[in-house]
Design an enzyme around this catalytic site. Structure first.
Site, PDB file in Angstrom:
ATOM      1  N   TYR A  82       0.811  -1.216   0.000  1.00  0.00           N
ATOM      2  CA  TYR A  82       0.000   0.000   0.000  1.00  0.00           C
ATOM      3  C   TYR A  82       0.848   1.271   0.000  1.00  0.00           C
ATOM      4  CZ  TYR A  82      -3.812  -3.149   1.452  1.00  0.00           C
ATOM      5  OH  TYR A  82      -4.732  -4.170   1.537  1.00  0.00           O
ATOM      6  N   HIS A 102      -0.867  -8.487   0.368  1.00  0.00           N
ATOM      7  CA  HIS A 102      -0.575  -8.679   1.783  1.00  0.00           C
ATOM      8  C   HIS A 102       0.743  -9.410   1.990  1.00  0.00           C
ATOM      9  CE1 HIS A 102      -5.034  -8.412   1.422  1.00  0.00           C
ATOM     10  NE2 HIS A 102      -4.806  -7.480   2.319  1.00  0.00           N
TER      11      HIS A 102
END
Length: 699
Positions: free
Chosen positions: A446, A491
């Site tokens: 992110y 992730h």
């Protein structure tokens, strides 16, 4: 008319002087460039109405300016005794080392005495920082912390109409409105200098008003920048609104763009002659001159004489500026990038009579160590803020910040909206205001959404201000791979190359609890003492890891009582084997330790060197342990191309290491979902095979 909004004849003359000075600076920059003496000519011609914005604000209102806000800069700096905006701008244009803000590193509008925080020309990237600074001013007042600005200060941030469409601008303005909607003070004035063009691409005439003119929670003001009384009235009303209500406002200042986008731009290639002629008729400098004459403040001859006198002053200063010495060495250029005072950092890290520790000093997991260290820092230092998506009520996706908000309150540990640019912008603004912000980005993947806040804003501020402004920040990021039963690429991202490439940035990757505690304290101390930009990547798969060699052995737990400091750029070694040095970091460390134990069963004795700091690399320790065994295997969980192992190999070879050298890495692939991840990620079998192959190779 003169007299409206406090526009006296004296002020009108001062604003004309600022406008004319800015115009002559633009012309001088082009002449210097033409003659090979200047290096920057994106000018402010046509935007000189922004001098009215400077007049509507106080000198002590922090300003983050658009690169066409030249007249604002001139008028603001002339209100501070001892400042000379003509010389200052031209020293920047000529890249002179005497430039009082950047020291010849870049031409920026900046002045510490005038509270103008220098910004580069990156499109809209300064808006999140401006929003963060506005937030931090209010938060500092609530927490009783002093900043260099008054408690009723207004942050002003100017930008162009094309920039208003950038996702960074849209996100920052949305964050300001969202924050104010919750009753949090947000004293920011956005000034859109709308000239109707983004280089050659037109902005529809009504677009800015349509996009921002009716947004709930955003007071909207509009004025013609060529009409000085109207511009001053609108700017004054906007500034007064923000100062009184502590909520955001948006001022659209309609301008024209004269002389093209930049020195190399040829407008006739994409604009009609009639359109360029229409803009010329709206020249704000000429409009202010007509105002002064019609209002009886000055005669036409007096105005022309004034204009010519300014031209002479600028020409004389330009001739002087280009003769000034330039930066002459890499050391000079790099000096403000990453100031390092390790002794002072150590002293700050050791502050406090008791280190972070559990009640009885029990060994902790990495996640517990980070949690307790954050708690200790929050308790010790009132300038520390911890924030990010879900860090407050929830305590983080992995529970790392659990209980901190309950212990220290929502003003110091708080949740942000879902926008990484705004999270980091809040941190950059808070750092400017004197806080030591510790923002969290939920996952390494992110941060790439907002990387320019680190590269183009945080890391450059000290560079482009000669160290006069700093961005102390410790960005915590949950990252790397090896999560079981969860994830996929977003992730389980193993990309660190973009972070390692940022000059001056400190990149820390702890692998064990005691290192996590010590390194986090060191990063916070380095941010406070040296203004360092630190990124602290926490390996997700190691957050709750307890065992090392077998289930139940607790071999990866460690007590953190008394652990307070880990010097930046120093590695940690496990063992003293003489046959092989395995160099690793993060998840690779426990894997390498397990491989080392298996090698020992073959009577092969390896030591494991945990780099810990990936920028700057611990080169001295690396060389010492490489030479101690004569063979180095790099176990790198990042990708083969652009991964950490490339830098380690280069460091060894550059230093003349001529022993055995090999590397094992993850594949050049994104991390897939489920068991397929094991096909692309570094594993223990690969480390062991690499070690045996290296040992079998002739020396």
């Amino acid at each position: 008319m003169i007299g409206a909004a406090g526009l006296t004849g004296e002020l009108a003359l001062a604003l004309f002087d600022a406008q004319a000075t800015s115009r002559h600076l633009d012309l001088a920059a082009r002449r210097l460039g033409r003659d090979g003496h200047g290096y920057y000519s994106i000018g402010s011609a046509g935007h000189e109405g922004n001098a009215a914005v400077a007049a509507a604000l106080r000198v002590t209102d922090p300003a983050l300016l658009h690169y066409r806000s030249g007249a604002f800069f001139v008028h603001r700096t002339r209100q501070v005794p001892g400042l000379d905006p003509i010389r200052d701008v031209l020293l920047g244009v000529t890249a002179a080392a005497a430039d009082p803000i950047s020291g010849g590193r870049h031409k920026v509008f900046g002045s510490k005495p005038a509270h103008i925080i220098p910004q580069t020309s990156t499109i809209a990237s300064h808006l999140p920082r401006a929003v963060g600074l506005a937030f931090a001013l209010g938060r500092a007042a609530q927490l009783g912390l002093r900043t260099e600005w008054p408690t009723d200060a207004v942050v002003v941030c100017s930008f162009g109409d094309a920039s208003a469409n950038h996702s960074t601008a849209a996100g920052a303005i949305n964050t300001a409105i969202h924050t104010a909607h919750q009753g949090v003070p947000m004293p920011i004035l956005f000034v859109c200098e709308d000239n109707g063009l983004g280089i050659s691409v037109p902005t529809p005439r009504t677009w800015i008003e349509q996009a921002y003119g009716s947004r709930p929670g955003l007071a909207y003001f509009d004025a013609d920048g060529a009409d000085l009384p109207a511009a001053l009235a609108a700017a004054t009303a906007a500034a007064d609104h923000v100062r009184a209500h502590r909520t955001p406002a948006f001022l659209r200042l309609r301008t024209v763009r004269l002389l093209g986008h930049a020195g190399s731009d040829v407008e006739s290639a994409y604009r009609r002659p009639a359109d360029m002629a229409a803009d010329l008729r709206r020249d704000p400098v000429a409009a202010t001159a007509r105002l002064l004459v019609t209002a009886g403040v000055a005669t036409p001859d007096a105005i022309l004489a004034r204009y010519d006198e300014i031209a002479e002053q600028v020409a004389k200063a330009a001739d002087s500026a280009w003769h000034e010495p330039k930066l002459g060495s890499a050391a000079e250029i790099q000096a403000p990038l990453a100031p390092a005072r390790p002794s002072a950092v150590r002293i700050d890290a050791l502050r406090g009579t008791e280190g972070p520790e559990s009640v009885d000093g029990d060994p902790l997991t990495l996640a517990q160590a980070v949690n307790q260290t954050l708690a200790h820092l929050l308790a010790r230092d009132p300038d520390v803020l911890v924030f990010g998506e879900d860090v407050g009520r929830k305590g983080g996706v992995y529970g790392v910040t659990k209980g901190l908000q309950q212990s220290f309150g929502a003003r110091r540990v708080f949740d942000t909206l879902l926008d990484e640019q705004s999270v980091l912008g809040t941190a950059l603004g808070a750092g400017l205001a004197g806080f030591v912000p510790i923002p969290e980005i939920q996952y390494l993947a992110y941060v790439h959404n907002a990387e320019d806040q680190l590269r183009g804003e945080a890391a450059t501020l000290s560079f482009f201000s000669g160290g006069r402004y700093r961005n102390p920040v410790v960005v915590r990021i949950a990252g790397l791979a090896y999560q079981k039963g969860f994830g996929g690429h977003f992730h389980n991202d193993n990309s660190l190359a973009a972070l390692r490439d940022i000059p001056g940035l400190v990149l820390a990757v702890p692998s064990r609890a005691d290192d996590a505690a010590a390194m986090l304290r060191t990063c916070v101390a380095a941010a406070r003492v040296d203004g360092r930009v630190c990124v602290f990547v926490e390996p997700i798969a190691l957050y709750h890891t307890r065992d090392l060699y077998r289930d139940g052995d607790g071999g990866w737990l460690a007590p953190i009582s008394g652990v307070r400091h880990a010097e930046i750029g120093r590695a940690r070694v496990y063992g003293a084997g003489t046959h092989l040095t395995i160099v690793s970091f993060g998840n690779g460390v426990p894997m390498s330790l397990r491989v080392a134990r298996r090698l020992a069963e073959r009577d092969i004795h390896a030591r494991v060197l945990d780099l810990r700091w990936l920028a700057p690399l611990p080169v001295a320790d690396l060389l010492d342990h490489a030479r101690a065994t004569g063979r180095v295997l790099i176990a790198d969980e990042t990708r083969r191309s652009g991964g950490v192992s490339e830098a380690v190999c280069a460091a060894l070879l550059d230093a003349g290491f001529d022993g055995g050298l090999a590397r094992v890495t993850s594949a050049d692939s994104f991390v897939p979902l489920g068991p397929a991840a094991s096909s692309v990620l570094l594993d223990e079998d690969a480390i062991e095979a690499g070690a045996l192959s290296l040992l079998a190779a002739p020396r």
